[in-house]
Design an enzyme around this catalytic site. Structure first.
Site, PDB file in Angstrom:
ATOM      1  N   HIS A 277      -5.746  -8.602  30.761  1.00  0.00           N
ATOM      2  CA  HIS A 277      -4.130  -9.211  29.601  1.00  0.00           C
ATOM      3  C   HIS A 277      -3.797  -8.701  29.607  1.00  0.00           C
ATOM      4  O   HIS A 277      -4.318  -7.236  29.000  1.00  0.00           O
ATOM      5  CB  HIS A 277      -5.823  -9.567  28.948  1.00  0.00           C
ATOM      6  CG  HIS A 277      -6.039 -10.708  27.558  1.00  0.00           C
ATOM      7  ND1 HIS A 277      -4.504 -10.103  26.645  1.00  0.00           N
ATOM      8  CD2 HIS A 277      -6.137 -11.537  27.161  1.00  0.00           C
ATOM      9  CE1 HIS A 277      -4.000 -10.617  25.957  1.00  0.00           C
ATOM     10  NE2 HIS A 277      -5.250 -11.648  26.266  1.00  0.00           N
TER      11      HIS A 277
ATOM     12  N   HIS B 189     -11.793  -3.143  22.325  1.00  0.00           N
ATOM     13  CA  HIS B 189     -10.816  -1.815  22.060  1.00  0.00           C
ATOM     14  C   HIS B 189     -11.154  -1.102  21.004  1.00  0.00           C
ATOM     15  O   HIS B 189     -12.036  -2.119  19.969  1.00  0.00           O
ATOM     16  CB  HIS B 189      -9.344  -2.776  22.376  1.00  0.00           C
ATOM     17  CG  HIS B 189      -8.319  -3.040  21.545  1.00  0.00           C
ATOM     18  ND1 HIS B 189      -8.695  -4.575  21.334  1.00  0.00           N
ATOM     19  CD2 HIS B 189      -7.581  -3.238  20.657  1.00  0.00           C
ATOM     20  CE1 HIS B 189      -8.328  -5.106  20.803  1.00  0.00           C
ATOM     21  NE2 HIS B 189      -7.248  -4.246  20.070  1.00  0.00           N
TER      22      HIS B 189
ATOM     23  N   GLU C 245      -4.774  -2.997  12.337  1.00  0.00           N
ATOM     24  CA  GLU C 245      -5.058  -4.354  12.481  1.00  0.00           C
ATOM     25  C   GLU C 245      -4.937  -4.964  11.212  1.00  0.00           C
ATOM     26  O   GLU C 245      -6.431  -5.588  11.151  1.00  0.00           O
ATOM     27  CB  GLU C 245      -5.539  -5.428  13.397  1.00  0.00           C
ATOM     28  CG  GLU C 245      -5.091  -4.310  15.263  1.00  0.00           C
ATOM     29  CD  GLU C 245      -6.090  -4.356  15.786  1.00  0.00           C
ATOM     30  OE1 GLU C 245      -6.378  -5.679  16.356  1.00  0.00           O
ATOM     31  OE2 GLU C 245      -5.664  -4.223  17.356  1.00  0.00           O
TER      32      GLU C 245
ATOM     33  N   HIS D 131      -9.622  -4.579  11.234  1.00  0.00           N
ATOM     34  CA  HIS D 131     -10.112  -3.769  11.751  1.00  0.00           C
ATOM     35  C   HIS D 131      -9.643  -2.603  11.649  1.00  0.00           C
ATOM     36  O   HIS D 131      -8.055  -1.919  12.119  1.00  0.00           O
ATOM     37  CB  HIS D 131     -10.166  -4.405  13.049  1.00  0.00           C
ATOM     38  CG  HIS D 131     -10.732  -5.362  13.728  1.00  0.00           C
ATOM     39  ND1 HIS D 131     -10.336  -6.398  13.960  1.00  0.00           N
ATOM     40  CD2 HIS D 131     -11.642  -6.270  12.672  1.00  0.00           C
ATOM     41  CE1 HIS D 131     -11.183  -8.184  14.304  1.00  0.00           C
ATOM     42  NE2 HIS D 131     -12.331  -7.451  13.264  1.00  0.00           N
TER      43      HIS D 131
ATOM     44  N   HIS E 230     -13.930  -3.151  18.263  1.00  0.00           N
ATOM     45  CA  HIS E 230     -13.903  -4.582  18.120  1.00  0.00           C
ATOM     46  C   HIS E 230     -12.826  -5.465  19.159  1.00  0.00           C
ATOM     47  O   HIS E 230     -12.547  -5.004  20.236  1.00  0.00           O
ATOM     48  CB  HIS E 230     -12.944  -5.376  16.666  1.00  0.00           C
ATOM     49  CG  HIS E 230     -11.519  -4.896  16.697  1.00  0.00           C
ATOM     50  ND1 HIS E 230     -10.998  -3.167  16.950  1.00  0.00           N
ATOM     51  CD2 HIS E 230      -9.988  -5.034  16.465  1.00  0.00           C
ATOM     52  CE1 HIS E 230      -9.569  -3.943  16.749  1.00  0.00           C
ATOM     53  NE2 HIS E 230      -8.907  -4.365  16.916  1.00  0.00           N
TER      54      HIS E 230
END
Length: 428
Positions: A285, A328, A334, A359, A365
């Site tokens: 991804h 990650h 974020e 986060h 998270h």
């Protein structure tokens, strides 16, 4: 409503033929008795390729006003960094949508600060706010001198009147209002959304690097207003947000009296459906940075004061990989919102349109247990994620919480529970 297209183009527009000077026709005395005013959002000596300024030709100079007065009753929940008693909290947080206000509340008084970083006086960092309003601004304009406004409507179309012209901004679009531009917000009913108040470098399109010439947000898809003016004598209040405080001054006319303008700093809107997503067709991804619409660089090379990142409808095509955002920990903090639909990493519920999550830097998270199990068991065939629009305000600096955000009834005390129930890996 007409628009001009392009991002940081040098536009030229007039609402009355002959109002815009050309070449040697430039003022000593502008046409029709207009006044020339330069509006600059970068320093005069900024390199030419980065310099942002526009010339406005207006019916009265903005310098013609009386004393500004402190307005303690205005924008009481709209705060600036550094936040009083604010702390950088490592805990992961999530909130339900803001409730609609009681009585008539406009865009200014409907703003609630959730978190901020940096220092507004140092022109560094940003504030993150949610608005919930149900009334239009009546003979009232807003000037945010503290930063550039990136507005993300979630419910209800915003009808913006600015010194440069008018913009309609429905959900699925964004608006960018340069620092210091006067504007008013009209609504058709209950309205809600998100705002990043960028104290730092102005937003720009990110460099594409190895992606090449095409992809992500295209400059031609940004829309700027054409000149429009209002010749109205009335009692008009201008509210200025300056160094975290609100000041007002009363005019005897509408401030939206710019008859013509030219330049490359202007309000604009962008339809997020025009974003050209880039994905993988092999494995792993890709990083969420491939979804960056706009960026405000920081002084630390390769990191941003603020990245505006979206997660729109897109095809997921890869040979053998975990499709949702992976687990990650990130040097970037974020703050996330949801305009509509479901976010593919939080399909287990709890993250509702109009809600938010935070986060902070270096705290783990990722997808909840339900979404993780579903993704691990899914058939790996081409799949389109549809009917969704999530986004992040991502920053190099940790966010500090506003006390009021900690006390909101919609703050979810059980957010950590979405990461329970993961079975332990069985080793041979």
């Amino acid at each position: 409503m007409d628009y001009q297209t392009g991002f940081l183009n040098h536009f030229a527009t007039e609402a009355v033929d002959g109002a815009l000077p050309v070449g040697r026709n430039s003022p000593q005395k502008p046409a029709f008795g207009l006044y020339a005013e330069q509006f600059s959002t970068t320093a005069f000596t900024t390199p030419r390729v980065e310099n942002r300024r526009s010339w406005l030709y207006r019916m009265r100079p903005t310098a013609a006003h009386g004393k500004m007065r402190k307005a303690e009753e205005v924008g009481t929940r709209w705060l600036s960094s550094p936040l009083d008693c604010g702390i950088a909290d490592p805990n992961r947080m999530r909130w339900d949508p803001l409730a609609q206000p009681d009585g008539d509340v406009d865009f200014i008084d409907g703003m609630t600060t959730y978190c901020a970083n940096g220092d507004v006086a140092a022109c560094d960092g940003l504030g993150v706010h949610l608005y919930s309003c149900n009334a239009s601004m009546k003979d009232r304009a807003l000037q945010v001198s503290d930063g550039e406004m990136l507005i993300v409507p979630q419910q209800g179309t915003l009808h913006l009147t600015t010194e440069f012209g008018r913009l309609d901004v429905p959900p699925g679009h964004i608006a960018v209002i340069p620092r210091g531009v006067r504007f008013a917000v009209a609504v058709d009913g209950p309205s809600a959304g998100y705002v990043a108040e960028n104290y730092g470098e102005p937003f720009r399109l990110p460099d594409l690097g190895p992606i090449g010439a095409n992809g992500l947000a295209n400059p031609r898809d940004f829309e700027a207003p054409v000149a429009w003016y209002e010749d109205r004598d009335c009692t008009f209040t201008v509210v200025q947000k300056y160094q975290g405080h609100f000041w007002t001054v009363t005019l005897d006319h509408s401030p939206f009296d710019v008859v013509a303008w030219h330049g490359n700093t202007t309000p604009c809107r962008y339809d997020l459906a025009r974003f050209n997503t880039i994905g993988t067709v092999s494995f792993d991804h890709p990083d969420p940075s491939i979804f960056t619409v706009l960026t405000s660089p920081s002084a630390i090379h390769g990191t941003a004061n603020c990245d505006f990142v979206i997660f729109p409808p897109r095809w997921m095509v890869a040979e053998d990989t975990f499709r949702p955002p992976w687990f990650h920990r990130n040097v970037m903090s974020e703050f996330m919102g949801l305009v509509h639909g479901e976010y593919d990493a939080k399909e287990g519920g709890g993250f509702a349109p109009g809600g938010a999550s935070l986060h902070n830097q270096m705290n783990g998270h990722g997808p909840d247990a339900h979404s993780t199990q579903k993704a691990m068991e899914a058939d790996l065939e081409p799949h389109k994620i549809d009917d969704t629009l999530a986004f992040m305000f991502e920053s190099r600096w940790p966010f500090r919480l506003a006390r009021q955000a900690c006390e909101l009834p919609g703050r979810q005390s059980d957010y950590d529970d979405c990461w329970t129930g993961f079975p332990k890996a069985e080793l041979p």
